[in-house]
Design an enzyme around this catalytic site. Structure first.
Site, PDB file in Angstrom:
ATOM      1  N   TYR A  33       0.831  -1.198   0.000  1.00  0.00           N
ATOM      2  CA  TYR A  33       0.000   0.000   0.000  1.00  0.00           C
ATOM      3  C   TYR A  33       0.868   1.252   0.000  1.00  0.00           C
ATOM      4  CZ  TYR A  33       0.920   0.908   5.004  1.00  0.00           C
ATOM      5  OH  TYR A  33       1.514   1.199   6.203  1.00  0.00           O
ATOM      6  N   LYS A 151       6.520  -2.109   1.816  1.00  0.00           N
ATOM      7  CA  LYS A 151       5.342  -1.526   2.495  1.00  0.00           C
ATOM      8  C   LYS A 151       4.142  -2.452   2.337  1.00  0.00           C
ATOM      9  CE  LYS A 151       3.197   3.036   3.121  1.00  0.00           C
ATOM     10  NZ  LYS A 151       3.350   3.183   4.566  1.00  0.00           N
ATOM     11  N   GLU A 183      11.965   2.103  14.444  1.00  0.00           N
ATOM     12  CA  GLU A 183      11.094   3.192  13.981  1.00  0.00           C
ATOM     13  C   GLU A 183       9.805   3.170  14.788  1.00  0.00           C
ATOM     14  OE1 GLU A 183       9.919   2.490   9.858  1.00  0.00           O
ATOM     15  OE2 GLU A 183       9.957   0.335  10.220  1.00  0.00           O
ATOM     16  N   LEU A 207      11.066   1.005   7.236  1.00  0.00           N
ATOM     17  CA  LEU A 207      10.468   1.477   5.983  1.00  0.00           C
ATOM     18  C   LEU A 207      11.238   2.720   5.528  1.00  0.00           C
ATOM     19  CD1 LEU A 207       8.045   0.955   4.038  1.00  0.00           C
ATOM     20  CD2 LEU A 207       7.017   2.948   5.111  1.00  0.00           C
TER      21      LEU A 207
HETATM   22  N1  PLP Z   1       7.667   3.609   9.024  1.00  0.00           N
HETATM   23  C1  PLP Z   1       6.560   2.865   9.029  1.00  0.00           C
HETATM   24  C2  PLP Z   1       6.564   1.547   9.729  1.00  0.00           C
HETATM   25  C3  PLP Z   1       5.393   3.336   8.409  1.00  0.00           C
HETATM   26  O1  PLP Z   1       4.276   2.571   8.412  1.00  0.00           O
HETATM   27  C4  PLP Z   1       5.409   4.606   7.786  1.00  0.00           C
HETATM   28  C5  PLP Z   1       4.216   5.130   7.114  1.00  0.00           C
HETATM   29  O2  PLP Z   1       3.208   4.498   7.011  1.00  0.00           O
HETATM   30  C6  PLP Z   1       6.600   5.351   7.819  1.00  0.00           C
HETATM   31  C7  PLP Z   1       7.707   4.821   8.442  1.00  0.00           C
HETATM   32  C8  PLP Z   1       6.669   6.717   7.183  1.00  0.00           C
HETATM   33  O3  PLP Z   1       6.725   6.621   5.788  1.00  0.00           O
HETATM   34  P1  PLP Z   1       6.219   7.819   4.878  1.00  0.00           P
HETATM   35  O4  PLP Z   1       7.024   9.017   5.292  1.00  0.00           O
HETATM   36  O5  PLP Z   1       6.546   7.389   3.493  1.00  0.00           O
HETATM   37  O6  PLP Z   1       4.770   7.999   5.145  1.00  0.00           O
END
Ligand code: PLP
Length: 287
Positions: A33, A151, A183, A207
């Site tokens: 997603y 993701k 994270e 991520l």
């Molecule tokens: N880390 C995780 C586990 C996430 O689920 C997300 C966003 O859904 C992020 C980091 C942040 O990613 P982004 O800045 O692309 O939204």
């Protein structure tokens, strides 16, 4: 108001959208997603999200059902049809719905990916009351699988982590592996010490946040030193400031970790400045 959503080529009222019970997203969490933020009815960092979507699909061997222009068109249609000023667009692509449940991947010639998109409006995205107060986090073990760079829609543990935080009167959880923070449950985690911004380096452990990439670029442009390295919970608790980033929260100050206040227990000046820069620059570049 009933939203218009997108399912496999059709724009439908949300109540009429249908997915097969055999869909591998539903049965196996076999899907990926993206969440793209909308401000002023425009898309923030569309190309970053499209590029990461392609990478997630490639890593799982799922064919991308649409090219960039087609994805952009669906995003824009949904923003227009649902009159989204501030909010987000959620998109999901799964390996599709073969006729039965089976661990073996279906033949991509006969089973096409399922595509779903919908919008969520949130008028308080930019002027967020939470950002003015900051959020409290707890730390929990990181019990997710080893490919967090993809993701996927396997979000049960992050969802449980958020519930653990709420139960303890906090807002979110930071996950920990070998004593070091990976994270947040749905965001990337940062601390600031002596003016230096510290965040875990990219690997399969986290991520690769689209907001992370933008914020680190803006920080370097503003002459703020950045260190991409792991940090421990102890180091985090003695930091001057902390924050998280994600598409939907931008830069969100963290004011407490496991009950220990950071500084005065209010959002730090550098985190707030980064938030301002991020929102200003992203708005300018939105399409
Ligand atoms: N880390 C995780 C586990 C996430 O689920 C997300 C966003 O859904 C992020 C980091 C942040 O990613 P982004 O800045 O692309 O939204």
């Amino acid at each position: 108001m009933s939203r218009t959503v997108y399912v496999n080529g059709d724009y439908l009222p949300e109540g009429e959208a249908r997915i097969s019970i055999f869909d591998r997203g539903f049965l196996m969490a076999d899907g990926v997603y993206e969440v793209t933020t909308v401000i002023d009815s425009k898309l923030i960092d569309f190309d970053g999200h499209f590029t990461r979507l392609q990478r997630s699909l490639d890593e799982l061997g799922i064919e991308n059902p649409m090219d960039r222009e087609a994805w952009l068109e669906v995003h824009r249609q949904l923003v227009a049809q649902n009159e989204v000023d501030q909010g987000m667009i959620y998109l999901q692509v799964t390996r599709g719905a073969p006729g039965d449940r089976d661990f073996v991947f279906p033949d991509p010639e006969t089973t096409k990916p399922t595509v779903v998109l919908f919008t969520q409006s949130n008028p308080a995205l930019v002027d967020s009351p939470k950002a003015k107060k900051g959020i409290k986090v707890i730390t929990i073990d990181d019990l997710r699988w080893g490919r967090r760079d993809i993701k996927t829609v396997q979000l049960l543990y992050p969802s449980m982590g958020k519930m653990m935080a709420i139960k303890q009167g906090a807002d979110d959880a930071w996950m920990m592996q070998d004593g070091e923070i990976t994270e947040g449950t749905s965001n990337n985690a940062y601390i600031i010490k002596d003016g230096r911004i510290i965040t875990r380096a990219l690997s399969n452990d986290i991520l690769h946040g689209i907001t992370r990439a933008a914020v680190l670029r803006f920080a370097r442009e503003a002459q703020m030193p950045v260190e991409e390295r792991s940090f421990t919970v102890e180091e985090a608790k003695s930091a001057d400031e902390a924050f998280v980033t994600s598409a939907s929260t931008f830069v969100m100050p963290v004011v407490e970790i496991d009950g220990a206040k950071l500084g005065a227990g209010t959002p730090g000046p550098l985190a707030l400045r980064l938030r301002e820069i991020y929102i200003d620059e992203s708005r300018k570049a939105a399409i």
